[in-house]
Design a protein around this motif. Structure first.
Motif, PDB file in Angstrom:
ATOM      1  N   ILE A 168      31.855  30.289 -90.429  1.00 57.98           N
ATOM      2  CA  ILE A 168      31.291  29.391 -90.789  1.00 57.98           C
ATOM      3  C   ILE A 168      32.269  29.074 -92.222  1.00 57.98           C
ATOM      4  N   HIS A 169      32.526  27.301 -92.875  1.00 59.66           N
ATOM      5  CA  HIS A 169      33.188  26.977 -93.653  1.00 59.66           C
ATOM      6  C   HIS A 169      31.844  26.116 -94.401  1.00 59.66           C
ATOM      7  N   PRO A 170      32.048  26.792 -95.594  1.00 62.07           N
ATOM      8  CA  PRO A 170      31.473  26.434 -96.682  1.00 62.07           C
ATOM      9  C   PRO A 170      30.813  24.853 -97.624  1.00 62.07           C
ATOM     10  N   LYS A 171      30.150  23.845 -97.222  1.00 62.12           N
ATOM     11  CA  LYS A 171      30.177  22.461 -97.662  1.00 62.12           C
ATOM     12  C   LYS A 171      31.640  21.739 -98.014  1.00 62.12           C
ATOM     13  N   ASN A 172      31.967  21.616 -97.127  1.00 60.90           N
ATOM     14  CA  ASN A 172      33.157  20.869 -96.359  1.00 60.90           C
ATOM     15  C   ASN A 172      33.063  19.465 -95.408  1.00 60.90           C
ATOM     16  N   LEU A 173      32.103  18.756 -95.614  1.00 56.84           N
ATOM     17  CA  LEU A 173      31.666  18.039 -95.325  1.00 56.84           C
ATOM     18  C   LEU A 173      30.521  17.195 -96.208  1.00 56.84           C
ATOM     19  N   ASN A 174      31.389  16.060 -96.194  1.00 58.40           N
ATOM     20  CA  ASN A 174      30.362  14.851 -96.435  1.00 58.40           C
ATOM     21  C   ASN A 174      29.294  14.536 -95.527  1.00 58.40           C
TER      22      ASN A 174
ATOM     23  N   GLU B  97      32.781  14.873 -82.579  1.00 58.83           N
ATOM     24  CA  GLU B  97      33.785  14.053 -82.352  1.00 58.83           C
ATOM     25  C   GLU B  97      34.261  14.019 -83.925  1.00 58.83           C
ATOM     26  N   VAL B  98      33.314  12.714 -83.911  1.00 57.88           N
ATOM     27  CA  VAL B  98      33.877  12.065 -85.385  1.00 57.88           C
ATOM     28  C   VAL B  98      34.008  12.593 -86.082  1.00 57.88           C
ATOM     29  N   ALA B  99      33.106  13.959 -86.595  1.00 64.57           N
ATOM     30  CA  ALA B  99      32.699  14.582 -87.775  1.00 64.57           C
ATOM     31  C   ALA B  99      33.270  15.652 -87.482  1.00 64.57           C
ATOM     32  N   SER B 100      34.308  15.890 -86.525  1.00 64.54           N
ATOM     33  CA  SER B 100      35.544  17.095 -86.381  1.00 64.54           C
ATOM     34  C   SER B 100      36.778  16.406 -87.316  1.00 64.54           C
ATOM     35  N   CYS B 101      36.693  14.939 -87.600  1.00 63.11           N
ATOM     36  CA  CYS B 101      37.883  14.284 -88.262  1.00 63.11           C
ATOM     37  C   CYS B 101      37.824  14.039 -89.867  1.00 63.11           C
ATOM     38  N   LEU B 102      36.534  14.442 -89.724  1.00 71.14           N
ATOM     39  CA  LEU B 102      36.206  14.225 -91.529  1.00 71.14           C
ATOM     40  C   LEU B 102      36.036  15.309 -91.892  1.00 71.14           C
ATOM     41  N   VAL B 103      36.097  16.704 -91.684  1.00 73.84           N
ATOM     42  CA  VAL B 103      36.065  18.048 -92.335  1.00 73.84           C
ATOM     43  C   VAL B 103      37.675  18.244 -92.894  1.00 73.84           C
ATOM     44  N   ASN B 104      36.839  17.868 -94.706  1.00 71.79           N
ATOM     45  CA  ASN B 104      37.422  18.992 -95.715  1.00 71.79           C
ATOM     46  C   ASN B 104      38.381  17.460 -95.898  1.00 71.79           C
ATOM     47  N   THR B 105      37.858  16.325 -95.860  1.00 71.57           N
ATOM     48  CA  THR B 105      38.184  14.724 -96.531  1.00 71.57           C
ATOM     49  C   THR B 105      37.145  14.315 -97.082  1.00 71.57           C
ATOM     50  N   ALA B 106      37.602  13.164 -97.951  1.00 65.29           N
ATOM     51  CA  ALA B 106      36.353  12.555 -98.368  1.00 65.29           C
ATOM     52  C   ALA B 106      35.923  11.853 -98.025  1.00 65.29           C
ATOM     53  N   VAL B 107      35.978  11.541 -97.042  1.00 63.06           N
ATOM     54  CA  VAL B 107      35.084  10.147 -95.965  1.00 63.06           C
ATOM     55  C   VAL B 107      34.153  10.590 -95.789  1.00 63.06           C
ATOM     56  N   ILE B 108      32.988  10.189 -95.684  1.00 58.90           N
ATOM     57  CA  ILE B 108      31.503  10.441 -95.469  1.00 58.90           C
ATOM     58  C   ILE B 108      31.121   9.917 -94.584  1.00 58.90           C
TER      59      ILE B 108
ATOM     60  N   THR C 130      22.037   3.485 -98.629  1.00 57.44           N
ATOM     61  CA  THR C 130      21.795   3.709 -99.998  1.00 57.44           C
ATOM     62  C   THR C 130      23.044   4.607-100.532  1.00 57.44           C
ATOM     63  N   GLN C 131      23.422   5.046 -99.300  1.00 52.57           N
ATOM     64  CA  GLN C 131      25.083   6.243 -99.849  1.00 52.57           C
ATOM     65  C   GLN C 131      24.679   7.052-100.514  1.00 52.57           C
ATOM     66  N   LYS C 132      23.062   8.470-100.415  1.00 52.80           N
ATOM     67  CA  LYS C 132      23.131   9.342-100.586  1.00 52.80           C
ATOM     68  C   LYS C 132      24.226  10.417 -99.845  1.00 52.80           C
ATOM     69  N   VAL C 133      25.134  11.540-100.365  1.00 50.52           N
ATOM     70  CA  VAL C 133      25.366  11.819 -99.865  1.00 50.52           C
ATOM     71  C   VAL C 133      25.350  13.258-100.140  1.00 50.52           C
ATOM     72  N   ILE C 134      25.303  14.596 -99.151  1.00 52.11           N
ATOM     73  CA  ILE C 134      25.076  16.111 -99.711  1.00 52.11           C
ATOM     74  C   ILE C 134      26.179  16.432 -98.788  1.00 52.11           C
ATOM     75  N   ALA C 135      26.541  17.907 -99.237  1.00 58.64           N
ATOM     76  CA  ALA C 135      27.690  18.713 -98.720  1.00 58.64           C
ATOM     77  C   ALA C 135      27.619  19.295 -97.661  1.00 58.64           C
ATOM     78  N   ILE C 136      27.993  19.090 -96.230  1.00 56.58           N
ATOM     79  CA  ILE C 136      27.331  20.070 -95.767  1.00 56.58           C
ATOM     80  C   ILE C 136      27.976  21.691 -94.750  1.00 56.58           C
ATOM     81  N   ASP C 137      27.479  23.210 -94.488  1.00 52.01           N
ATOM     82  CA  ASP C 137      27.915  23.739 -94.324  1.00 52.01           C
ATOM     83  C   ASP C 137      29.086  23.465 -92.234  1.00 52.01           C
TER      84      ASP C 137
END
Length: 295
Positions: free
Chosen positions: A285-291, A73-84, A115-122
């Motif tokens: 699949i949507h490559p690397k559009n969620l931080n 539910e949370v992540a669905s709102c964050l795809v394709n945004t800069a919000v982590i 630590t705010q280490k961030v990766i982008a995932i599919d």
């Protein structure tokens, strides 16, 4: 400028009674550096509504505190945004968190977010609805339907649901599959499509799946005899289902599933029941559009 971080807590995820105190959070996120907000869900899809409000309020990190359903539910709102996205695993299965090596220990998980280490995932979609760990049509969806009726959300409940479904599962659907420029007809026992290498409870149908390879891993299991169904279930619990020659593995960027008799196929996404509105399902699949915050 202080970092704006919001926590969306599902109090009844997993064993329930999930709490997150302001005092604990302040030890990791001091007020001099962070602006912290805690929000609790009260009903299904409330996490989505709270997340959208948090985005409007300028949250830079939004932490999903719950199981795979809450995270969806949370992540669905964050795809394709800069919000982590941050994750505090409080659910029963915690498949995505486990794949990302985020521990169930709250303090250790909070340290990762700090630590705010961030990766982008599919991420994936099934008929335009996001999923992050896996989706499926067939047996797994029927297991989820049984599991959702359980009063307790533990591994033993999941095993019981699997065995009950195995005993009672009847399927007659003939479906058309399209993938990688291939079309085939199959009466599937299971069509499992995964972005992650774990389903939860440390179980996996797709151990080689990656969250960053731009591909979905598909497990295709055709109609089986009762003996082979039982054998498949036993092998699955020991992560040896690939020993069964009928089990096939594919990697795709898109998959189309069409019910040829016009019936609506029962599906699941991230461990929650999902009912498509028509007999055709499109999975992408949507490559690397969620931080995401990771270890």
């Amino acid at each position: 400028m202080r970092t704006n971080i919001h926590f969306i807590v599902n109090p009844i995820a997993g064993k329930g009674k999930n709490e997150l105190s302001e005092a604990l959070l302040e030890t990791y996120f001091p007020k001099t550096e962070f602006s912290v907000s805690i929000k609790k869900t009260k009903f299904v899809q409330h996490a989505s509504a709270l997340t959208k409000t948090s985005i409007e309020e300028g949250a830079q990190i939004i932490v999903a505190c719950g199981g795979d359903g809450t995270i969806n539910e949370v992540a669905s709102c964050l795809v394709n945004t800069a919000v982590i996205l941050g994750i505090l695993p409080m659910g029963s299965g915690n498949g995505l968190a486990s794949n990302l090596k985020i521990p169930k220990n709250v303090k250790k998980a909070l340290a990762i977010i700090k630590t705010q280490k961030v990766i982008a995932i599919d991420t994936g979609t099934i008929n335009d609805k996001p999923f992050f760990s896996n989706t499926g049509v067939g047996f797994d969806a029927h297991v989820i339907a049984d599991f959702e009726e359980s009063t307790t959300r533990q591994l033993f409940s999941y095993v019981k649901s699997t065995l009950r479904t195995l005993k009672n599962y009847h399927y007659k659907n003939l479906v058309e599959l399209k993938y990688n420029e291939t079309t085939e007809l199959i009466s599937p026992f299971l069509l499992f499509i995964s972005n992650s290498n774990e389903m939860g409870y440390k179980m996996s149908l797709t151990p080689r799946a990656s969250l960053q390879d731009g591909l979905l891993d598909v497990v295709v299991v055709p109609k089986l005899s009762n003996f082979k169904l039982f054998l498949f279930a036993i092998l699955f619990f020991f992560k040896k289902h690939h020993w069964l020659k009928e089990v096939r593995f594919k990697q795709v960027t898109a998959l189309e599933i069409k019910s040829l008799d016009g019936s609506i196929l029962k599906a699941q996404k991230d461990g929650e029941l999902f009912f498509p509105k028509n007999p055709e399902i499109e999975i992408l699949i949507h490559p690397k559009n969620l931080n995401v915050c990771v270890l």
